[in-house]
Scaffold this motif. Structure first.
Motif, PDB file in Angstrom:
ATOM      1  N   ILE A 232      -6.898 -56.022  47.445  1.00 20.29           N
ATOM      2  CA  ILE A 232      -5.793 -56.733  46.805  1.00 20.29           C
ATOM      3  C   ILE A 232      -4.934 -57.446  47.850  1.00 20.29           C
ATOM      4  CG2 ILE A 232      -3.680 -56.437  45.463  1.00 20.29           C
ATOM      5  CD1 ILE A 232      -5.066 -54.178  43.973  1.00 20.29           C
ATOM      6  N   ALA A 233      -4.656 -56.772  48.971  1.00 19.09           N
ATOM      7  CA  ALA A 233      -3.855 -57.387  50.027  1.00 19.09           C
ATOM      8  C   ALA A 233      -4.580 -58.586  50.639  1.00 19.09           C
ATOM      9  CB  ALA A 233      -3.526 -56.359  51.102  1.00 19.09           C
ATOM     10  N   ALA A 234      -5.901 -58.487  50.808  1.00 18.50           N
ATOM     11  CA  ALA A 234      -6.665 -59.587  51.387  1.00 18.50           C
ATOM     12  C   ALA A 234      -6.674 -60.801  50.463  1.00 18.50           C
ATOM     13  CB  ALA A 234      -8.099 -59.130  51.675  1.00 18.50           C
ATOM     14  N   PHE A 235      -6.819 -60.577  49.172  1.00 21.02           N
ATOM     15  CA  PHE A 235      -6.778 -61.690  48.230  1.00 21.02           C
ATOM     16  C   PHE A 235      -5.399 -62.354  48.219  1.00 21.02           C
ATOM     17  CE2 PHE A 235     -10.709 -60.148  46.169  1.00 21.02           C
ATOM     18  CZ  PHE A 235     -11.333 -61.374  45.964  1.00 21.02           C
ATOM     19  N   GLY A 236      -4.354 -61.591  48.522  1.00 16.58           N
ATOM     20  CA  GLY A 236      -2.994 -62.133  48.487  1.00 16.58           C
ATOM     21  C   GLY A 236      -2.535 -62.720  49.800  1.00 16.58           C
ATOM     22  N   LEU A 237      -3.439 -63.085  50.680  1.00 18.18           N
ATOM     23  CA  LEU A 237      -3.077 -63.648  51.985  1.00 18.18           C
ATOM     24  C   LEU A 237      -2.179 -64.875  51.821  1.00 18.18           C
ATOM     25  CD1 LEU A 237      -3.478 -63.822  55.083  1.00 18.18           C
ATOM     26  CD2 LEU A 237      -5.499 -65.253  54.622  1.00 18.18           C
ATOM     27  N   PHE A 238      -0.993 -64.829  52.432  1.00 14.55           N
ATOM     28  CA  PHE A 238      -0.070 -65.970  52.330  1.00 14.55           C
ATOM     29  C   PHE A 238       0.799 -66.141  53.572  1.00 14.55           C
ATOM     30  CE2 PHE A 238       4.292 -67.351  51.378  1.00 14.55           C
ATOM     31  CZ  PHE A 238       4.036 -68.673  51.050  1.00 14.55           C
ATOM     32  N   ALA A 239       1.513 -65.087  53.984  1.00 11.08           N
ATOM     33  CA  ALA A 239       2.545 -65.225  55.011  1.00 11.08           C
ATOM     34  C   ALA A 239       1.982 -65.778  56.315  1.00 11.08           C
ATOM     35  CB  ALA A 239       3.223 -63.872  55.255  1.00 11.08           C
ATOM     36  N   GLN A 240       0.829 -65.250  56.760  1.00 11.26           N
ATOM     37  CA  GLN A 240       0.240 -65.730  58.001  1.00 11.26           C
ATOM     38  C   GLN A 240      -0.087 -67.213  57.916  1.00 11.26           C
ATOM     39  OE1 GLN A 240      -0.460 -62.963  56.194  1.00 11.26           O
ATOM     40  NE2 GLN A 240      -1.897 -61.635  57.287  1.00 11.26           N
ATOM     41  N   ILE A 241      -0.637 -67.623  56.791  1.00 13.00           N
ATOM     42  CA  ILE A 241      -1.010 -69.031  56.614  1.00 13.00           C
ATOM     43  C   ILE A 241       0.238 -69.903  56.600  1.00 13.00           C
ATOM     44  CG2 ILE A 241      -2.205 -70.662  55.120  1.00 13.00           C
ATOM     45  CD1 ILE A 241      -4.007 -68.538  56.382  1.00 13.00           C
ATOM     46  N   ASN A 242       1.256 -69.454  55.917  1.00 13.39           N
ATOM     47  CA  ASN A 242       2.486 -70.236  55.790  1.00 13.39           C
ATOM     48  C   ASN A 242       3.165 -70.444  57.133  1.00 13.39           C
ATOM     49  OD1 ASN A 242       4.506 -71.575  54.153  1.00 13.39           O
ATOM     50  ND2 ASN A 242       5.813 -69.798  54.493  1.00 13.39           N
ATOM     51  N   VAL A 243       3.123 -69.447  57.991  1.00 13.70           N
ATOM     52  CA  VAL A 243       3.793 -69.539  59.285  1.00 13.70           C
ATOM     53  C   VAL A 243       2.927 -70.239  60.321  1.00 13.70           C
ATOM     54  CG1 VAL A 243       4.739 -68.181  61.209  1.00 13.70           C
ATOM     55  CG2 VAL A 243       5.187 -67.494  58.850  1.00 13.70           C
ATOM     56  N   MET A 244       1.628 -69.962  60.339  1.00 16.82           N
ATOM     57  CA  MET A 244       0.792 -70.353  61.468  1.00 16.82           C
ATOM     58  C   MET A 244       0.052 -71.668  61.271  1.00 16.82           C
ATOM     59  SD  MET A 244      -0.722 -66.547  62.359  1.00 16.82           S
ATOM     60  CE  MET A 244      -1.510 -67.043  63.882  1.00 16.82           C
ATOM     61  N   THR A 245      -0.446 -71.960  60.069  1.00 15.73           N
ATOM     62  CA  THR A 245      -1.334 -73.122  59.903  1.00 15.73           C
ATOM     63  C   THR A 245      -0.964 -74.056  58.765  1.00 15.73           C
ATOM     64  OG1 THR A 245      -2.863 -71.934  58.449  1.00 15.73           O
ATOM     65  CG2 THR A 245      -3.261 -71.774  60.826  1.00 15.73           C
ATOM     66  N   GLN A 246      -0.172 -73.578  57.800  1.00 11.09           N
ATOM     67  CA  GLN A 246       0.154 -74.380  56.616  1.00 11.09           C
ATOM     68  C   GLN A 246      -1.122 -74.838  55.883  1.00 11.09           C
ATOM     69  OE1 GLN A 246       3.336 -75.589  55.152  1.00 11.09           O
ATOM     70  NE2 GLN A 246       3.841 -73.678  56.198  1.00 11.09           N
ATOM     71  N   GLY A 247      -2.148 -74.012  55.930  1.00  9.35           N
ATOM     72  CA  GLY A 247      -3.395 -74.319  55.234  1.00  9.35           C
ATOM     73  C   GLY A 247      -4.379 -75.144  56.021  1.00  9.35           C
ATOM     74  N   GLY A 248      -3.977 -75.705  57.125  1.00 11.27           N
ATOM     75  CA  GLY A 248      -4.856 -76.556  57.924  1.00 11.27           C
ATOM     76  C   GLY A 248      -5.632 -75.746  58.964  1.00 11.27           C
ATOM     77  N   PRO A 249      -6.398 -76.453  59.778  1.00  8.84           N
ATOM     78  CA  PRO A 249      -6.669 -77.896  59.702  1.00  8.84           C
ATOM     79  C   PRO A 249      -7.749 -78.206  58.665  1.00  8.84           C
ATOM     80  CG  PRO A 249      -7.782 -76.926  61.589  1.00  8.84           C
ATOM     81  CD  PRO A 249      -6.991 -75.816  60.948  1.00  8.84           C
ATOM     82  N   LEU A 250      -7.577 -79.301  57.946  1.00 11.29           N
ATOM     83  CA  LEU A 250      -8.544 -79.755  56.937  1.00 11.29           C
ATOM     84  C   LEU A 250      -8.818 -78.661  55.897  1.00 11.29           C
ATOM     85  CD1 LEU A 250     -11.100 -81.555  59.293  1.00 11.29           C
ATOM     86  CD2 LEU A 250      -9.201 -82.570  58.017  1.00 11.29           C
ATOM     87  N   ASP A 251      -7.764 -77.980  55.455  1.00 14.59           N
ATOM     88  CA  ASP A 251      -7.864 -76.911  54.453  1.00 14.59           C
ATOM     89  C   ASP A 251      -8.759 -75.765  54.902  1.00 14.59           C
ATOM     90  OD1 ASP A 251      -6.155 -78.037  52.521  1.00 14.59           O
ATOM     91  OD2 ASP A 251      -7.759 -79.346  51.795  1.00 14.59           O
TER      92      ASP A 251
END
Length: 301
Positions: A232-251
């Protein structure tokens, strides 16, 4: 003489108990209703509308249009792929490393309390702080690439290269949350009676045989809990992406939760974000049910 309890007195006592129970439940009930039940209900409703976060026009019912757009959106499929890859890698690796560390710190040797604290320290540290720390470590001239250069290896642009970005997030996430699951494994290990290990040792069982036939079966309930919570925690991955990559590069690091937040708040497409959230909810529910059924089958056997 012992006084008799009349039906009226008993009724008044029951009403007082019911009132006390209601008074104790009320604060938690209000919070659950406000932050869980109502948001979930609104998600189901808004997913079938074109509601926007800030718009002079009220939202209207559009049926399955959001889902039609969602399933033809390449970004959504990239987010789903990244989420599944992240989960498939993190669940076994994180749980396995946490179990290994738990077995080591469960040994009756000096210094185990210190190591338990060290391994658990990243868990109590804010995920934003941890993400910022690893953001500096992953820079082109960061500590990781400097150390690699000392042994003649030229490190990549960890967060700027689509081939390495998700891997970098996976490594950081495993390191950050491993201590939490180490504590859970440790609590399970300490419930196993020591007499079982003594009997196995008297029968000539090796360390590996003791683990396979005593430790692992004794951790049945613990591993079920850990498997579900990590998934459940792995599916909810958000904070690391929001701080470090913003979804990039190229999604390359976009996830379902990050995509829903970006669509709902940055792009202000509340209805579309609700559709993503609904798909995410169904996906997590299916995976959790499958895990539960598989675990029950194994336990029955």
């Amino acid at each position: 003489m012992t006084a008799l309890v009349t039906p009226n007195a008993r009724s008044r006592g029951n009403r007082k108990e019911q009132f006390a129970a209601l008074a104790m439940f009320l604060p938690a009930g209000v919070l659950i209703l406000t932050f869980l039940v109502i948001p979930i209900a609104l998600t189901f409703i808004l997913a079938f509308t074109n509601t926007r976060l800030i718009s002079p026009e009220p939202g209207r019912f559009i049926g399955l249009e959001n889902f039609a757009n969602l399933f033809t959106d390449d970004t959504f499929w990239a987010a789903l792929r990244n989420t599944v890859i992240f989960t498939i890698v993190v669940v076994p690796v994180q749980s396995g490393l946490a179990l290994l560390v738990a077995v080591l710190v469960n040994s009756k040797v000096r210094g185990t309390t210190f190591f338990r604290t060290v391994y658990f320290l990243p868990v109590v540290t804010s995920i934003v702080v941890v993400s910022m720390l690893w953001l500096f470590l992953y820079q082109r001239n960061g500590l990781i690439n400097v150390l690699l250069s000392k042994i003649g290896i030229q490190g990549p642009d960890w967060l700027g290269d689509p081939h390495w970005a998700l891997f970098a997030i996976i490594v950081m996430s495993i390191w950050q949350a491993m201590g939490f699951h180490m504590i859970i494994w440790l609590s399970g290990l300490q419930t196993i009676p020591g007499e079982l290990y003594e009997a196995a040792a008297l029968d000539g069982a090796t360390r590996w045989q003791q683990f396979a036939h005593v430790t692992w079966p004794g951790l049945r309930a613990t591993r079920t809990f850990i498997l579900i919570t990590i998934t459940i925690a792995a599916f909810g991955l958000f904070a690391q992406i929001n701080v470090m990559t913003q979804g990039g590069p190229l999604d390359a690091t976009t996830t379902l939760v990050f995509g829903a937040v970006r669509a709902g708040f940055q792009q202000q497409q509340t209805g579309y974000a609700s559709a993503i959230s609904l798909v995410f909810f169904v996906l997590v529910l299916i995976v959790t049910l499958i895990q539960t059924l598989l675990t029950r089958d194994k336990e029955a056997k």
